[in-house]
Structure formats: structure tokens, C-alpha cells
Design a protein around this motif. Structure first.
Motif, PDB file in Angstrom:
ATOM      1  N   ILE A 198       0.834  -1.212   0.000  1.00 25.17           N
ATOM      2  CA  ILE A 198       0.000   0.000   0.000  1.00 25.17           C
ATOM      3  C   ILE A 198       0.864   1.255   0.000  1.00 25.17           C
ATOM      4  O   ILE A 198       0.652   2.183  -0.784  1.00 25.17           O
ATOM      5  N   VAL A 199       1.856   1.298   0.897  1.00 24.92           N
ATOM      6  CA  VAL A 199       2.738   2.469   0.993  1.00 24.92           C
ATOM      7  C   VAL A 199       3.551   2.627  -0.297  1.00 24.92           C
ATOM      8  O   VAL A 199       3.682   3.730  -0.824  1.00 24.92           O
ATOM      9  N   SER A 200       4.063   1.518  -0.826  1.00 25.96           N
ATOM     10  CA  SER A 200       4.881   1.584  -2.041  1.00 25.96           C
ATOM     11  C   SER A 200       4.075   2.078  -3.240  1.00 25.96           C
ATOM     12  O   SER A 200       4.567   2.879  -4.038  1.00 25.96           O
ATOM     13  N   GLU A 201       2.842   1.612  -3.368  1.00 26.93           N
ATOM     14  CA  GLU A 201       2.000   2.066  -4.482  1.00 26.93           C
ATOM     15  C   GLU A 201       1.727   3.563  -4.387  1.00 26.93           C
ATOM     16  O   GLU A 201       1.801   4.282  -5.380  1.00 26.93           O
ATOM     17  N   ASP A 202       1.420   4.030  -3.173  1.00 23.46           N
ATOM     18  CA  ASP A 202       1.160   5.458  -2.994  1.00 23.46           C
ATOM     19  C   ASP A 202       2.437   6.265  -3.220  1.00 23.46           C
ATOM     20  O   ASP A 202       2.413   7.306  -3.878  1.00 23.46           O
ATOM     21  N   ALA A 203       3.552   5.775  -2.691  1.00 31.67           N
ATOM     22  CA  ALA A 203       4.824   6.480  -2.847  1.00 31.67           C
ATOM     23  C   ALA A 203       5.228   6.569  -4.316  1.00 31.67           C
ATOM     24  O   ALA A 203       5.671   7.619  -4.779  1.00 31.67           O
ATOM     25  N   ALA A 204       5.077   5.474  -5.047  1.00 32.62           N
ATOM     26  CA  ALA A 204       5.421   5.474  -6.477  1.00 32.62           C
ATOM     27  C   ALA A 204       4.536   6.448  -7.249  1.00 32.62           C
ATOM     28  O   ALA A 204       5.010   7.161  -8.135  1.00 32.62           O
ATOM     29  N   ALA A 205       3.256   6.506  -6.893  1.00 25.66           N
ATOM     30  CA  ALA A 205       2.329   7.427  -7.556  1.00 25.66           C
ATOM     31  C   ALA A 205       2.720   8.885  -7.294  1.00 25.66           C
ATOM     32  O   ALA A 205       2.437   9.756  -8.109  1.00 25.66           O
ATOM     33  N   ARG A 206       3.389   9.131  -6.180  1.00 23.11           N
ATOM     34  CA  ARG A 206       3.823  10.487  -5.839  1.00 23.11           C
ATOM     35  C   ARG A 206       5.242  10.785  -6.323  1.00 23.11           C
ATOM     36  O   ARG A 206       5.790  11.854  -6.051  1.00 23.11           O
ATOM     37  N   PHE A 257      12.761  -8.311   7.433  1.00 19.83           N
ATOM     38  CA  PHE A 257      12.828  -9.233   6.304  1.00 19.83           C
ATOM     39  C   PHE A 257      12.636  -8.478   4.989  1.00 19.83           C
ATOM     40  O   PHE A 257      13.395  -8.662   4.034  1.00 19.83           O
ATOM     41  N   PHE A 258      11.621  -7.606   4.942  1.00 20.96           N
ATOM     42  CA  PHE A 258      11.333  -6.868   3.706  1.00 20.96           C
ATOM     43  C   PHE A 258      12.389  -5.809   3.396  1.00 20.96           C
ATOM     44  O   PHE A 258      12.557  -5.433   2.238  1.00 20.96           O
ATOM     45  N   GLN A 259      13.115  -5.344   4.406  1.00 22.73           N
ATOM     46  CA  GLN A 259      14.201  -4.393   4.156  1.00 22.73           C
ATOM     47  C   GLN A 259      15.285  -5.007   3.279  1.00 22.73           C
ATOM     48  O   GLN A 259      15.985  -4.298   2.574  1.00 22.73           O
ATOM     49  N   ARG A 260      15.430  -6.303   3.323  1.00 21.57           N
ATOM     50  CA  ARG A 260      16.494  -7.001   2.584  1.00 21.57           C
ATOM     51  C   ARG A 260      16.075  -7.424   1.178  1.00 21.57           C
ATOM     52  O   ARG A 260      16.870  -7.990   0.441  1.00 21.57           O
ATOM     53  N   GLN A 261      14.834  -7.157   0.801  1.00 24.97           N
ATOM     54  CA  GLN A 261      14.342  -7.546  -0.521  1.00 24.97           C
ATOM     55  C   GLN A 261      14.759  -6.508  -1.548  1.00 24.97           C
ATOM     56  O   GLN A 261      14.575  -5.315  -1.345  1.00 24.97           O
ATOM     57  N   GLU A 262      15.308  -6.975  -2.643  1.00 27.06           N
ATOM     58  CA  GLU A 262      15.727  -6.069  -3.704  1.00 27.06           C
ATOM     59  C   GLU A 262      14.529  -5.638  -4.545  1.00 27.06           C
ATOM     60  O   GLU A 262      13.526  -6.334  -4.616  1.00 27.06           O
ATOM     61  N   GLY A 263      14.654  -4.479  -5.185  1.00 23.21           N
ATOM     62  CA  GLY A 263      13.605  -3.984  -6.066  1.00 23.21           C
ATOM     63  C   GLY A 263      12.428  -3.378  -5.335  1.00 23.21           C
ATOM     64  O   GLY A 263      11.357  -3.220  -5.896  1.00 23.21           O
ATOM     65  N   SER A 264      12.623  -3.034  -4.088  1.00 24.97           N
ATOM     66  CA  SER A 264      11.549  -2.472  -3.274  1.00 24.97           C
ATOM     67  C   SER A 264      11.868  -1.021  -2.938  1.00 24.97           C
ATOM     68  O   SER A 264      13.028  -0.604  -2.987  1.00 24.97           O
ATOM     69  N   LEU A 265      10.860  -0.259  -2.607  1.00 23.18           N
ATOM     70  CA  LEU A 265      11.085   1.115  -2.144  1.00 23.18           C
ATOM     71  C   LEU A 265      11.555   1.135  -0.687  1.00 23.18           C
ATOM     72  O   LEU A 265      11.968   2.165  -0.174  1.00 23.18           O
ATOM     73  N   ILE A 266      11.475  -0.022  -0.026  1.00 22.03           N
ATOM     74  CA  ILE A 266      11.948  -0.172   1.347  1.00 22.03           C
ATOM     75  C   ILE A 266      13.402  -0.649   1.268  1.00 22.03           C
ATOM     76  O   ILE A 266      13.719  -1.576   0.542  1.00 22.03           O
ATOM     77  N   SER A 267      14.281  -0.001   2.031  1.00 21.42           N
ATOM     78  CA  SER A 267      15.687  -0.405   2.039  1.00 21.42           C
ATOM     79  C   SER A 267      16.118  -0.663   3.485  1.00 21.42           C
ATOM     80  O   SER A 267      15.346  -0.476   4.422  1.00 21.42           O
ATOM     81  N   GLU A 268      17.379  -1.056   3.643  1.00 20.11           N
ATOM     82  CA  GLU A 268      17.893  -1.302   4.991  1.00 20.11           C
ATOM     83  C   GLU A 268      17.960  -0.023   5.815  1.00 20.11           C
ATOM     84  O   GLU A 268      18.030  -0.081   7.037  1.00 20.11           O
TER      85      GLU A 268
END
Length: 126
Positions: A17-25, A54-65
């Protein structure tokens, strides 16, 4: 590291949800997510934090370490409909500690939602 599946699923949806909104902005990175977790929401804050890691370590995401998760705890509060006693309940269905009657109204403590997030238009390649 053991992560509860319930919190893993919840965190996955929060990030989506956050990533979709962030990408739209036009954001390329999410720096911080503020989440409200009520004491009676059936969400374990520690497990939610582990799922976020766990999700911080996933590549290709707007979430990073470098991204942060801020969990805001919401205390449970109830009020007796009979004697107006306000108290902290242990369960969603609470008995009044003053008059010992059931049927108190839960005023807070069930919330689980994204309160806000911060993003940036630049992504650090560190």
C-alpha cells in the motif's frame, strides 16, 4: 529468526500500500513508516518489526535497509455503560472492575493502520 505468518502478511500489505502510494507520488524510496498498533489488535509489534526487517532485505523495493518502522502503541481503554467507570481492559469483551457488569464499550486499543510515511525522490545506492 522466526517470523509470525500473520504479521508477515500484514507487513507485506502495508509495504504494498505504501509503495503504491509512494510510487504514484514520484518517490523512489520510503524512509519511514509510522504504524499504529492497538494493544487489543491481535498484532504482535515485535513480530511486525521482524517482518519489516525481512522486507528491508528484498531487492527492487522502495523499502531499504535504511528505512525505519515506527510502531506507535495504542493503549486499550474501555468505559462501562452502567457506571461510567473508565478502565484498561485485558480483552475486547470486558467486565467493569467497579460494578462487575459486562457490556463495557471499548474506546481504544483495536487500531491497526498506517498513520503516515515519509519518502524521498532520491535512492542511495549504498
Amino acid at each position: 529468526m522466526v517470523i509470525e505468518l500473520h504479521e508477515m502478511s500484514l507487513m507485506s500489505e502495508i509495504i504494498q500500500i505504501v509503495s503504491e502510494d509512494a510510487a504514484a507520488r514520484g518517490f523512489k524510496k520510503v524512509n519511514k513508516i509510522d504504524v499504529i498498533v492497538g494493544d487489543l489488535s491481535n498484532v504482535l509489534p515485535d513480530a511486525l518489526e521482524l517482518a519489516f526487517m525481512f522486507f528491508q532485505r528484498q531487492e527492487g523495493s522502495l523499502i531499504s535497509e535504511d528505512s525505519k518502522l515506527n510502531i506507535i502503541r495504542e493503549e486499550a481503554k474501555a468505559k462501562c455503560q452502567t457506571c461510567d467507570c473508565e478502565f484498561i481492559p485485558d480483552y475486547k469483551i470486558a467486565q467493569c472492575p467497579m460494578c462487575n457488569l459486562p457490556g463495557s464499550l471499548l474506546e481504544s486499543g483495536e487500531t491497526f493502520r498506517v498513520e503516515s510515511y515519509e519518502g524521498s525522490e532520491e535512492f542511495d545506492e549504498n
